[in-house]
Design a protein around this motif. Structure first.
Motif, PDB file in Angstrom:
ATOM      1  N   LYS A 132      37.212  29.407  33.073  1.00  0.00           N
ATOM      2  CA  LYS A 132      38.628  30.697  32.784  1.00  0.00           C
ATOM      3  C   LYS A 132      39.686  31.061  34.462  1.00  0.00           C
ATOM      4  CE  LYS A 132      36.593  34.385  30.522  1.00  0.00           C
ATOM      5  NZ  LYS A 132      35.657  35.978  30.687  1.00  0.00           N
ATOM      6  N   LYS A 133      39.456  29.892  35.782  1.00  0.00           N
ATOM      7  CA  LYS A 133      40.668  30.692  36.296  1.00  0.00           C
ATOM      8  C   LYS A 133      41.390  29.108  37.008  1.00  0.00           C
ATOM      9  CE  LYS A 133      40.890  34.500  35.970  1.00  0.00           C
ATOM     10  NZ  LYS A 133      41.884  35.245  35.303  1.00  0.00           N
ATOM     11  N   PHE A 134      40.364  28.246  36.753  1.00  0.00           N
ATOM     12  CA  PHE A 134      40.450  26.860  37.163  1.00  0.00           C
ATOM     13  C   PHE A 134      40.920  26.030  36.124  1.00  0.00           C
ATOM     14  CE2 PHE A 134      39.584  29.153  40.467  1.00  0.00           C
ATOM     15  CZ  PHE A 134      40.701  29.683  41.868  1.00  0.00           C
ATOM     16  N   GLY A 135      40.627  26.404  35.129  1.00  0.00           N
ATOM     17  CA  GLY A 135      40.864  25.243  34.259  1.00  0.00           C
ATOM     18  C   GLY A 135      42.126  25.218  32.604  1.00  0.00           C
ATOM     19  N   TRP A 136      43.070  24.437  32.059  1.00  0.00           N
ATOM     20  CA  TRP A 136      43.725  24.274  31.505  1.00  0.00           C
ATOM     21  C   TRP A 136      44.017  23.455  30.729  1.00  0.00           C
ATOM     22  CZ3 TRP A 136      44.640  29.117  34.226  1.00  0.00           C
ATOM     23  CH2 TRP A 136      44.888  28.888  35.624  1.00  0.00           C
ATOM     24  N   LEU A 137      44.761  24.389  29.507  1.00  0.00           N
ATOM     25  CA  LEU A 137      44.932  22.856  28.656  1.00  0.00           C
ATOM     26  C   LEU A 137      46.422  23.528  28.071  1.00  0.00           C
ATOM     27  CD1 LEU A 137      42.882  22.891  25.210  1.00  0.00           C
ATOM     28  CD2 LEU A 137      43.686  21.172  26.792  1.00  0.00           C
ATOM     29  N   PHE A 138      47.345  22.385  28.560  1.00  0.00           N
ATOM     30  CA  PHE A 138      48.682  21.939  28.655  1.00  0.00           C
ATOM     31  C   PHE A 138      49.388  21.976  27.025  1.00  0.00           C
ATOM     32  CE2 PHE A 138      47.994  22.404  33.072  1.00  0.00           C
ATOM     33  CZ  PHE A 138      48.911  23.678  33.263  1.00  0.00           C
ATOM     34  N   ILE A 139      49.866  22.306  25.904  1.00  0.00           N
ATOM     35  CA  ILE A 139      50.185  21.985  25.017  1.00  0.00           C
ATOM     36  C   ILE A 139      51.490  22.496  25.039  1.00  0.00           C
ATOM     37  CG2 ILE A 139      49.512  21.804  22.526  1.00  0.00           C
ATOM     38  CD1 ILE A 139      46.218  23.576  23.282  1.00  0.00           C
ATOM     39  N   ALA A 235      45.523  38.898  46.234  1.00  0.00           N
ATOM     40  CA  ALA A 235      45.270  37.627  45.217  1.00  0.00           C
ATOM     41  C   ALA A 235      44.729  37.371  44.622  1.00  0.00           C
ATOM     42  CB  ALA A 235      47.090  36.686  45.744  1.00  0.00           C
ATOM     43  N   TRP A 236      43.550  36.388  45.926  1.00  0.00           N
ATOM     44  CA  TRP A 236      42.559  36.816  46.012  1.00  0.00           C
ATOM     45  C   TRP A 236      41.280  37.167  44.802  1.00  0.00           C
ATOM     46  CZ3 TRP A 236      39.581  31.647  44.447  1.00  0.00           C
ATOM     47  CH2 TRP A 236      38.357  32.222  45.127  1.00  0.00           C
ATOM     48  N   ARG A 237      41.586  38.253  45.306  1.00  0.00           N
ATOM     49  CA  ARG A 237      40.525  39.935  45.268  1.00  0.00           C
ATOM     50  C   ARG A 237      40.932  39.993  43.305  1.00  0.00           C
ATOM     51  NH1 ARG A 237      41.718  44.071  48.210  1.00  0.00           N
ATOM     52  NH2 ARG A 237      41.067  42.746  49.900  1.00  0.00           N
ATOM     53  N   LEU A 238      42.003  40.004  43.144  1.00  0.00           N
ATOM     54  CA  LEU A 238      42.687  40.171  41.632  1.00  0.00           C
ATOM     55  C   LEU A 238      41.695  38.505  41.040  1.00  0.00           C
ATOM     56  CD1 LEU A 238      46.670  40.746  41.683  1.00  0.00           C
ATOM     57  CD2 LEU A 238      44.946  42.699  41.150  1.00  0.00           C
ATOM     58  N   ARG A 239      42.372  37.660  41.348  1.00  0.00           N
ATOM     59  CA  ARG A 239      41.691  36.759  40.432  1.00  0.00           C
ATOM     60  C   ARG A 239      40.126  36.549  40.782  1.00  0.00           C
ATOM     61  NH1 ARG A 239      43.458  31.441  38.293  1.00  0.00           N
ATOM     62  NH2 ARG A 239      45.608  32.532  38.351  1.00  0.00           N
ATOM     63  N   ARG A 240      39.580  36.809  41.265  1.00  0.00           N
ATOM     64  CA  ARG A 240      38.470  37.125  41.144  1.00  0.00           C
ATOM     65  C   ARG A 240      37.525  38.413  40.356  1.00  0.00           C
ATOM     66  NH1 ARG A 240      34.596  34.788  41.512  1.00  0.00           N
ATOM     67  NH2 ARG A 240      33.102  35.047  41.857  1.00  0.00           N
ATOM     68  N   GLU A 241      38.746  39.347  40.475  1.00  0.00           N
ATOM     69  CA  GLU A 241      38.719  40.569  39.461  1.00  0.00           C
ATOM     70  C   GLU A 241      38.242  40.575  37.912  1.00  0.00           C
ATOM     71  OE1 GLU A 241      39.920  44.131  41.533  1.00  0.00           O
ATOM     72  OE2 GLU A 241      38.739  43.890  43.269  1.00  0.00           O
ATOM     73  N   GLU A 242      39.243  39.706  37.750  1.00  0.00           N
ATOM     74  CA  GLU A 242      40.435  39.116  36.054  1.00  0.00           C
ATOM     75  C   GLU A 242      39.407  38.610  35.472  1.00  0.00           C
ATOM     76  OE1 GLU A 242      43.472  36.834  36.520  1.00  0.00           O
ATOM     77  OE2 GLU A 242      44.865  38.605  37.469  1.00  0.00           O
ATOM     78  N   ALA A 243      38.974  39.071  34.590  1.00  0.00           N
ATOM     79  CA  ALA A 243      37.667  38.694  33.437  1.00  0.00           C
ATOM     80  C   ALA A 243      38.169  37.418  32.257  1.00  0.00           C
ATOM     81  CB  ALA A 243      37.051  39.584  32.172  1.00  0.00           C
TER      82      ALA A 243
END
Ligand SMILES: O=C(O)CCC(=O)C(=O)O
Ligand SMILES: [Fe+2]
Length: 243
Positions: A132-139, A235-243
């Protein structure tokens, strides 16, 4: 010059070449050509498989002033219908990460062997978080723009071009404005581009385009990655907490 490796290079050759100079961008022509995603992920397929996903599109990536929620099906219809008049923004998917919700997509590609990541966590929950946090589709349609930036937390990125042509610019060190400091990588479907940690880059699609991209950490940027977390723990904490 950006290093370009010809189609047909083996995984071992690619890995050896990168080990020789780990900090430099590299374009692997046709490296993803044989992935199932190249061929299977047509506009019709994406519309069918992911069309009901709700996502945010913006008028560019990195400096977006405008954004709106859309269903992917409607967004694809807009692209295929010619993306409206020139005066309309070139709407572009912002942070669209469908791989946790649609794990069957993972069957259609593999991380390039030279992009193995230490972030590939073992527990299902951590794995899902990574997707969720490190994979992307750019369309987006022709003419979308990603403004110059470096990727998050000093991660490397690999980009695989799936549909359409896209030009990625790799900029010189910050402050160096000379045009000669910019190297271009012209991506065609099946090409894989490695953007190393800390490399300023921007992108412009030349045709309606789909790009698959993952950020990753390996032994060459692990310490930079840990430094980036230490520099901005919030910033890292936020990224870890975001579902
Ligand atoms: O394809 C784009 O527009 C941006 C890609 C990018 O910056 C990335 O994958 O890190
Ligand atoms: Fe990027």
């Amino acid at each position: 010059m950006i290093r370009v490796f010809k189609e047909g290079i083996s995984a071992e050759e690619a890995e050896r070449a990168l080990l020789a100079s780990p900090g430099a961008p590299a374009l692997f022509k046709g490296y993803a050509k044989h992935w199932r995603a190249c061929g299977r992920w047509t506009w019709d397929f994406l519309r069918e498989a992911l069309g009901q996903d709700e996502l945010v599109v913006g008028d560019n990536i990195g400096g977006t002033k405008r954004g709106k929620k859309v269903l992917l099906a409607g967004f694809i219809d807009w692209i295929l219908g010619g993306a409206g008049p020139e005066s309309e923004p070139r709407w572009y998917t912002l942070q669209y990460s469908p791989f946790a919700k649609h794990p069957e997509l993972l069957e259609d590609f593999a991380f390039p062997e030279f992009c193995r990541t230490l972030l590939d966590f073992r527990s299902p929950a951590d794995k899902e978080w990574y997707l969720k946090k490190f994979g992307w589709l750019f369309i987006g349609p022709a003419g979308t723009e990603t403004l110059p930036h470096t990727d998050l937390f000093s991660t490397h990125a690999w980009l695989a071009q799936i549909i359409g042509r896209k030009c990625v610019s790799l900029h010189g060190p910050a402050g160096e404005k000379a045009r000669s400091a910019v190297k271009r990588a012209d991506l065609e479907p099946g090409d894989v581009l490695l953007v190393p940690a800390g490399q300023v880059h921007s992108a412009r699609s030349l045709e309606p385009s789909v790009t698959l991209s993952f950020n990753f950490v390996n032994h060459t940027n692990l310490s930079a990655f840990l430094d980036a977390i230490a520099d901005d723990p919030q910033a890292w904490r936020l990224r870890r907490e975001e579902a």
